[in-house]
Write a protein that holds these residues in place. Structure first.
Motif: not given
Length: 79
Positions: A9-14, A24-32, A42-49
Motif C-alpha cells: 500500500l506504500y510507495d517505497w524509495a531508498d 544505512g540506505i534501505a527501502p523506506t516509505a513516508v510515515v509522517g 520534512t518527510e519522516v521515512r520508515g523501513c519495512t519493519d
C-alpha cells in the motif's frame, strides 16, 4: 491483511529509517512529516519493519477505540 499486502500500500524509495539510521540506505516509505522552524516540512521515512510496527499500533488503537482501521494511511492527513 498480511504483511506484504500492507507494505504494498506504500510507495517505497531508498532512504534512511528514522528509527534505524544505522541500517544505512534501505527501502523506506513516508510515515509522517515534521515541521522544523529552519527548513519547513520534512518527510519522516520508515523501513519495512517500522511501517509494520506503526500499522500494528494503529490497528490496536482502532480496536481500543472501536473505530475503523484502514491500513496504508501513515504519512497521510487524517480526517
Amino acid at each position: 491483511m498480511d504483511r506484504q499486502q500492507i507494505l504494498d500500500l506504500y510507495d517505497w524509495a531508498d532512504g534512511t529509517c528514522f528509527r534505524h539510521p544505522s541500517k544505512g540506505i534501505a527501502p523506506t516509505a513516508v510515515v509522517g512529516f515534521i515541521h522544523p522552524r529552519s527548513s519547513g516540512e520534512t518527510e519522516v521515512r520508515g523501513c519495512t519493519d517500522c511501517v509494520i510496527a506503526l500499522e500494528d499500533a494503529r490497528r490496536e488503537q482502532a480496536a481500543r477505540t472501536r473505530s475503523k482501521y484502514r491500513p496504508g494511511r501513515l504519512g497521510k492527513a487524517t480526517g
